[in-house]
Design a protein around this motif. Structure first.
Motif, mmCIF file in Angstrom:
data_model
loop_
_atom_site.group_PDB
_atom_site.id
_atom_site.type_symbol
_atom_site.label_atom_id
_atom_site.label_comp_id
_atom_site.label_asym_id
_atom_site.label_seq_id
_atom_site.Cartn_x
_atom_site.Cartn_y
_atom_site.Cartn_z
ATOM 1 N N TRP A 185 -0.650 -40.962 -8.934
ATOM 2 C CA TRP A 185 0.289 -39.821 -9.365
ATOM 3 C C TRP A 185 1.012 -39.087 -8.163
ATOM 4 C CZ3 TRP A 185 1.303 -38.826 -14.071
ATOM 5 C CH2 TRP A 185 0.389 -39.023 -15.273
ATOM 6 N N HIS A 186 0.771 -39.389 -6.747
ATOM 7 C CA HIS A 186 1.449 -38.773 -5.870
ATOM 8 C C HIS A 186 2.941 -39.208 -5.800
ATOM 9 C CE1 HIS A 186 2.033 -36.196 -2.366
ATOM 10 N NE2 HIS A 186 2.219 -37.323 -1.604
ATOM 11 N N GLY A 187 3.826 -38.476 -5.995
ATOM 12 C CA GLY A 187 5.339 -38.918 -5.941
ATOM 13 C C GLY A 187 5.666 -39.520 -7.257
ATOM 14 N N VAL A 188 4.894 -39.323 -8.302
ATOM 15 C CA VAL A 188 5.139 -40.124 -9.341
ATOM 16 C C VAL A 188 5.850 -38.765 -10.186
ATOM 17 C CG1 VAL A 188 4.538 -41.114 -11.559
ATOM 18 C CG2 VAL A 188 3.543 -41.808 -9.420
ATOM 19 N N GLY A 189 7.220 -39.073 -10.765
ATOM 20 C CA GLY A 189 7.994 -38.108 -11.289
ATOM 21 C C GLY A 189 8.118 -36.836 -10.421
ATOM 22 N N ARG A 190 7.492 -35.581 -10.866
ATOM 23 C CA ARG A 190 7.474 -34.389 -9.967
ATOM 24 C C ARG A 190 6.144 -33.874 -9.564
ATOM 25 N NH1 ARG A 190 10.573 -29.737 -12.953
ATOM 26 N NH2 ARG A 190 11.176 -29.453 -10.943
ATOM 27 N N ALA A 191 5.233 -34.879 -9.549
ATOM 28 C CA ALA A 191 3.870 -34.740 -9.229
ATOM 29 C C ALA A 191 3.527 -35.047 -7.686
ATOM 30 C CB ALA A 191 2.725 -35.409 -9.947
ATOM 31 N N GLU A 192 2.581 -34.046 -7.131
ATOM 32 C CA GLU A 192 1.978 -34.080 -5.604
ATOM 33 C C GLU A 192 0.643 -33.950 -5.920
ATOM 34 O OE1 GLU A 192 3.692 -31.979 -2.359
ATOM 35 O OE2 GLU A 192 5.500 -32.839 -2.698
ATOM 36 N N VAL A 193 -0.116 -34.927 -5.277
ATOM 37 C CA VAL A 193 -1.657 -34.525 -5.320
ATOM 38 C C VAL A 193 -2.056 -34.107 -3.993
ATOM 39 C CG1 VAL A 193 -3.880 -35.981 -5.113
ATOM 40 C CG2 VAL A 193 -1.993 -36.838 -6.664
ATOM 41 N N GLY A 194 -2.811 -32.815 -4.461
ATOM 42 C CA GLY A 194 -3.462 -31.999 -3.232
ATOM 43 C C GLY A 194 -4.723 -32.606 -2.910
ATOM 44 N N ILE A 195 -5.078 -32.573 -1.712
ATOM 45 C CA ILE A 195 -6.397 -32.942 -1.249
ATOM 46 C C ILE A 195 -7.124 -31.570 -1.063
ATOM 47 C CG2 ILE A 195 -7.906 -33.520 0.788
ATOM 48 C CD1 ILE A 195 -5.161 -35.393 1.492
ATOM 49 N N THR A 196 -8.351 -31.461 -1.813
ATOM 50 C CA THR A 196 -8.855 -30.241 -2.658
ATOM 51 C C THR A 196 -10.462 -30.388 -2.299
ATOM 52 O OG1 THR A 196 -6.968 -30.676 -4.127
ATOM 53 C CG2 THR A 196 -8.791 -28.909 -4.468
ATOM 54 N N PRO A 197 -10.976 -30.038 -1.073
ATOM 55 C CA PRO A 197 -12.062 -29.782 -0.805
ATOM 56 C C PRO A 197 -12.519 -28.187 -1.278
ATOM 57 C CG PRO A 197 -11.110 -29.854 1.341
ATOM 58 C CD PRO A 197 -10.069 -30.288 0.353
ATOM 59 N N ARG A 198 -13.270 -28.063 -2.088
ATOM 60 C CA ARG A 198 -13.416 -26.644 -2.796
ATOM 61 C C ARG A 198 -13.455 -25.539 -1.893
ATOM 62 N NH1 ARG A 198 -15.274 -25.733 -8.300
ATOM 63 N NH2 ARG A 198 -14.386 -23.706 -8.729
ATOM 64 N N PHE A 199 -14.599 -25.762 -0.987
ATOM 65 C CA PHE A 199 -14.743 -24.597 0.209
ATOM 66 C C PHE A 199 -15.955 -25.394 0.906
ATOM 67 C CE2 PHE A 199 -17.015 -20.814 -1.541
ATOM 68 C CZ PHE A 199 -18.095 -21.584 -2.584
ATOM 69 N N ALA A 200 -16.140 -24.629 2.250
ATOM 70 C CA ALA A 200 -17.122 -25.119 3.107
ATOM 71 C C ALA A 200 -18.421 -24.942 2.685
ATOM 72 C CB ALA A 200 -16.812 -24.477 4.541
ATOM 73 N N ILE A 201 -18.518 -24.183 1.649
ATOM 74 C CA ILE A 201 -19.880 -24.054 0.962
ATOM 75 C C ILE A 201 -20.354 -25.200 0.286
ATOM 76 C CG2 ILE A 201 -21.396 -22.718 -0.484
ATOM 77 C CD1 ILE A 201 -20.159 -21.001 2.230
ATOM 78 N N THR A 202 -19.557 -25.811 -0.298
ATOM 79 C CA THR A 202 -19.582 -27.005 -1.618
ATOM 80 C C THR A 202 -19.317 -28.200 -0.749
ATOM 81 O OG1 THR A 202 -17.726 -26.440 -2.743
ATOM 82 C CG2 THR A 202 -19.813 -25.491 -3.689
ATOM 83 N N SER A 203 -18.941 -28.430 0.275
ATOM 84 C CA SER A 203 -18.773 -29.730 0.943
ATOM 85 C C SER A 203 -19.587 -29.814 2.533
ATOM 86 C CB SER A 203 -17.018 -29.893 1.382
ATOM 87 O OG SER A 203 -16.233 -29.962 0.109
#
Ligand code: GUN
Ligand code: ZN
Length: 428
Positions: A185-203
């Motif tokens: 999906w990244h760069g496909v059409g108008r989409a960007e993929v975000g790298i999304t670690p929820r927060f330091a509690i759950t990673s």
């Protein structure tokens, strides 16, 4: 796609306003028009003649760049309005069980549809959104945004500890699933993929390292996470990551700080954290309705900006209580007023448009009405309700009118929405 002319009171920002009377920051035409071709604005200025083009006539209404929401959660539409808890209990009692339902792709697809119906009805054309840890939820998000032609940032949440089994991935799986999403999906059409670690509690540290490796391998991908929202969360982060100097230091150590990194909340930062965020160009995202609802704290906009931080503004659905950026600006004004700070209405609307576009690294694509910019447009009616119409009778300046819109307005003030030049609201 044929050319289209949108006529109305066109308003966008050339730069950040310095105060409520800084009209030089505005591009405003009382009888203005935008010429749209192939999804972009090709000209904007005073309306002169129509040259036989189809005209969407919004005379009397404000024509602005589509609103931009810098942090919210697609699967949390049904978490809004959940009673009685602070952050960590709210996550375990309400949010995690609801997100677990996205294991069913049909549920994820239904939530994605409801989510974009809601954001669009509220005049929001771009979101930076968290999905769940299930790849199917991200797939539903991107499928639905592509169907509507929206510019979006979205990410599969990475979480490998501190939550119910049904939501957990592993460091390796989260890495591989995010990488597959980037390829798809990244760069496909108008989409960007975000790298999304929820927060330091759950990673775990291993998962944060995997997120950092992804950020290094894909520098055009934004990073989004949470930081320093609640005192109990800050204390738990310190216990789980004892080698870090502080909460932001956990992300920094794993290569997750930088100019495309968006940190939701940032309410209880130390001096060192503020300095490090400023130095790395990281963005602090203000989520006023969520911070009030969960009793998390007051965002110190003046203090953070004096320390050199970049900032953005967001609804944070479903900790937040409204998908409307107008409601969000209204609550932001009050949160800042409680601290003796005053956000003027020009700056408020700059934040919801160009300011957020720049914070998301998308200022060359969206957030203004300049030629070359993608034609995402919202049309707002400042007399949308009887109360607004009555108050409007005494309005004497554009700044006052914008303040009326943000203080009393909501989805009822949204008269039309265009994405890449196509009318999405009212439904075609
Ligand atoms: N911190 C970690 N996850 C979340 C979330 O879903 N909402 C909010 N407000 N804070 C979080
Ligand atoms: Zn959030």
């Amino acid at each position: 796609m044929s050319d289209r002319l949108i006529r109305g009171r066109t308003l966008s920002f050339r730069r950040r306003p310095e105060g409520p009377s800084d009209l030089g920051a505005l591009a405003y035409e009382e009888d203005g028009a935008l010429l749209i071709r192939e999804g972009r604005i090709v000209a904007s200025g005073p309306f002169d003649c129509a040259r036989g083009l189809p005209i969407d006539d919004h005379r009397g209404h404000l024509v602005l760049p589509g609103l931009i929401d810098a942090h919210l959660h697609m699967p949390q539409m049904r978490v809004m309005a959940s009673w009685g808890t602070e952050l960590l209990d709210w996550l375990s009692r309400y949010t995690f069980p609801e997100e677990a339902r996205c294991v069913d792709p049909a549920h994820a697809a239904r939530m994605a549809r409801a989510f974009f119906d809601s954001t669009l009805r509220n005049g929001t054309t771009t979101v930076a959104a968290f999905c769940t840890s299930h790849p199917a939820s991200a797939e539903a998000f991107f499928t639905e945004s592509a169907r509507r032609g929206l510019r979006v940032i979205g990410g599969k949440v990475m979480m490998d500890q501190g939550a119910p089994e049904a939501l957990l991935d592993t460091a390796d799986r989260a890495h591989d699933e995010t990488e597959a999403l980037i390829r798809r999906w990244h760069g496909v059409g108008r989409a960007e993929v975000g790298i999304t670690p929820r927060f330091a509690i759950t990673s775990s540290p291993a998962q944060l390292a995997a997120a950092g490796a992804l950020a290094a391998a894909h520098p055009s991908c934004p990073v989004q996470t949470h930081l320093s929202e609640n005192h109990a969360e800050v204390a738990l982060a310190a216990r789980l990551h004892p080698n870090a100097p502080d909460y932001f230091g956990i992300y920094e150590a794993h290569g997750l700080a930088g100019p495309r990194s968006l940190f939701g909340h940032c309410l209880h930062l130390t001096e060192r954290e503020r300095a490090a965020m400023a130095e790395t160009g990281s963005v602090a995202v203000f989520c006023p309705t969520s911070n009030l609802f969960l009793g998390s704290g007051l965002f110190d906009m003046a203090g953070l900006e004096a320390a050199g931080l970049r900032t953005a503004i967001a609804t944070d659905i479903g900790g937040g209580t409204s998908p409307s950026l107008l409601r969000t600006l209204a609550e932001a004004y009050k949160v800042l007023a409680l601290q003796g700070q005053r956000m003027d209405p020009l700056t408020a609307f700059w934040r919801a448009t160009r300011g957020n576009a720049e914070a998301l690294g998308l200022g060359n694509r969206i957030g203004s009405l300049e030629p070359g910019i993608e034609a995402d447009v919202v049309v707002l009616d400042p007399r949308a309700t009887p109360e607004m119409a009555l108050r409007h009778e005494t309005v004497e300046s554009l700044a006052e009118e914008l303040f009326l819109l943000q203080t009393l307005g909501d989805d009822r003030a949204v008269r039309a929405v265009y994405a890449a030049g196509e009318p999405l609201l009212p439904a075609p």
